[in-house]
Design a protein around this motif. Structure first.
Motif, PDB file in Angstrom:
ATOM      1  N   GLY A   1       0.816  -1.236   0.083  1.00  0.00           N
ATOM      2  CA  GLY A   1      -0.057   0.099   0.032  1.00  0.00           C
ATOM      3  C   GLY A   1       0.850   1.061   0.050  1.00  0.00           C
ATOM      4  N   HIS A   2       0.314   2.308  -0.298  1.00  0.00           N
ATOM      5  CA  HIS A   2       0.734   3.612  -0.336  1.00  0.00           C
ATOM      6  C   HIS A   2       0.127   4.643  -0.224  1.00  0.00           C
ATOM      7  N   GLU A   3      -0.090   5.602   0.857  1.00  0.00           N
ATOM      8  CA  GLU A   3      -0.864   6.602   1.010  1.00  0.00           C
ATOM      9  C   GLU A   3      -0.138   7.810   0.320  1.00  0.00           C
ATOM     10  N   SER A   4      -0.813   8.778  -0.358  1.00  0.00           N
ATOM     11  CA  SER A   4      -0.432   9.858  -0.719  1.00  0.00           C
ATOM     12  C   SER A   4      -0.198  10.713   0.210  1.00  0.00           C
ATOM     13  N   SER A   5       0.974  11.625   0.281  1.00  0.00           N
ATOM     14  CA  SER A   5       1.254  12.513   1.246  1.00  0.00           C
ATOM     15  C   SER A   5       1.631  13.788   0.427  1.00  0.00           C
ATOM     16  N   GLY A   6       2.161  14.702   1.335  1.00  0.00           N
ATOM     17  CA  GLY A   6       2.467  15.863   0.535  1.00  0.00           C
ATOM     18  C   GLY A   6       3.988  15.758   0.327  1.00  0.00           C
ATOM     19  N   THR A   7       4.401  16.745  -0.654  1.00  0.00           N
ATOM     20  CA  THR A   7       5.878  16.736  -1.174  1.00  0.00           C
ATOM     21  C   THR A   7       6.851  17.085  -0.050  1.00  0.00           C
ATOM     22  N   VAL A   8       6.359  17.807   0.929  1.00  0.00           N
ATOM     23  CA  VAL A   8       7.499  18.004   2.113  1.00  0.00           C
ATOM     24  C   VAL A   8       7.430  16.733   2.688  1.00  0.00           C
ATOM     25  N   GLU A   9       6.500  16.314   3.279  1.00  0.00           N
ATOM     26  CA  GLU A   9       6.891  15.039   4.107  1.00  0.00           C
ATOM     27  C   GLU A   9       7.162  13.963   3.282  1.00  0.00           C
ATOM     28  N   ARG A  10       7.065  13.679   1.990  1.00  0.00           N
ATOM     29  CA  ARG A  10       7.844  12.853   1.274  1.00  0.00           C
ATOM     30  C   ARG A  10       9.159  13.275   0.852  1.00  0.00           C
ATOM     31  N   ALA A  11       9.504  14.202   1.054  1.00  0.00           N
ATOM     32  CA  ALA A  11      11.063  14.870   0.780  1.00  0.00           C
ATOM     33  C   ALA A  11      11.804  14.351   2.292  1.00  0.00           C
ATOM     34  N   ILE A  12      11.089  14.340   3.388  1.00  0.00           N
ATOM     35  CA  ILE A  12      11.875  14.229   4.680  1.00  0.00           C
ATOM     36  C   ILE A  12      11.803  12.967   5.092  1.00  0.00           C
ATOM     37  N   LEU A  13      10.689  12.229   4.764  1.00  0.00           N
ATOM     38  CA  LEU A  13      10.593  10.903   5.336  1.00  0.00           C
ATOM     39  C   LEU A  13      10.878   9.924   4.234  1.00  0.00           C
ATOM     40  N   GLY A  14      10.585   9.992   2.731  1.00  0.00           N
ATOM     41  CA  GLY A  14      10.524   9.182   1.688  1.00  0.00           C
ATOM     42  C   GLY A  14       9.334   8.279   1.721  1.00  0.00           C
ATOM     43  N   SER A  15       9.495   7.363   1.317  1.00  0.00           N
ATOM     44  CA  SER A  15       8.269   6.347   1.032  1.00  0.00           C
ATOM     45  C   SER A  15       8.815   4.868   0.635  1.00  0.00           C
ATOM     46  N   ALA A  16       8.394   3.826   1.391  1.00  0.00           N
ATOM     47  CA  ALA A  16       8.816   2.735   1.381  1.00  0.00           C
ATOM     48  C   ALA A  16       8.452   2.095  -0.084  1.00  0.00           C
ATOM     49  N   ALA A  17       7.076   2.267  -0.510  1.00  0.00           N
ATOM     50  CA  ALA A  17       6.701   2.137  -1.699  1.00  0.00           C
ATOM     51  C   ALA A  17       7.463   2.889  -2.897  1.00  0.00           C
ATOM     52  N   GLU A  18       7.774   3.870  -2.686  1.00  0.00           N
ATOM     53  CA  GLU A  18       8.533   4.577  -3.805  1.00  0.00           C
ATOM     54  C   GLU A  18      10.128   3.959  -3.898  1.00  0.00           C
ATOM     55  N   THR A  19      10.663   3.600  -2.613  1.00  0.00           N
ATOM     56  CA  THR A  19      11.878   2.898  -2.726  1.00  0.00           C
ATOM     57  C   THR A  19      11.937   1.710  -3.498  1.00  0.00           C
ATOM     58  N   VAL A  20      11.243   0.653  -3.240  1.00  0.00           N
ATOM     59  CA  VAL A  20      10.828  -0.437  -3.812  1.00  0.00           C
ATOM     60  C   VAL A  20      10.571  -0.295  -5.305  1.00  0.00           C
TER      61      VAL A  20
END
Length: 130
Positions: A99-118
């Motif tokens: 699963g992947h919940e959409s999040s804001g650009t700032v949150e994604r830039a700071i935390l990243g995304s497990a789904a995006e990494t994979v």
């Protein structure tokens, strides 16, 4: 075919697990569920119990696994993604459903995304469920 379904307790993760169960059934694949965390808590057991219940409902024979990684202190989502990729490489999974919940650009830039990494690794076929 071997399918990996990482879960994190979110609604999209629950939807992804149900999708993964149907996917595994249709393609006669084995399904394995994992929860990656830095420490085991009451929430961890709730996540695993929810996964067990879904697997039982879907008539899938698997016991969800807990993977503990103490290195999750900085950029945790990115670290989780790399842990998932390590499992893929070590155990020879052919497909990941997560699963992947959409999040804001700032949150994604700071935390990243497990789904995006994979997904960006291009090491394994991935289905991302919103």
């Amino acid at each position: 075919m071997k399918v990996l379904a990482p879960v994190d307790g979110s609604e999209c993760s629950t939807r992804a697990l149900r999708f993964a169960a149907e996917f595994a059934r249709r393609f006669e694949a084995s399904l394995h569920v994992v929860h990656v965390t830095d420490e085991e808590t009451d929430a961890t057991e709730a996540i695993l119990q929810n996964a067990r219940e879904i697997l039982a409902e879907e008539d899938i024979d698997d016991d969800p696994e807990l993977s503990t990684d103490v290195r999750l202190e900085f950029r945790p989502a990115d670290r989780v993604g790399r842990d998932i990729l390590d499992l893929v490489a070590e155990r020879g999974y052919d497909h990941v459903v997560m699963g992947h919940e959409s999040s804001g650009t700032v949150e994604r830039a700071i935390l990243g995304s497990a789904a995006e990494t994979v997904l960006r690794s291009e090491e394994v076929a991935v289905t991302v469920v919103p």
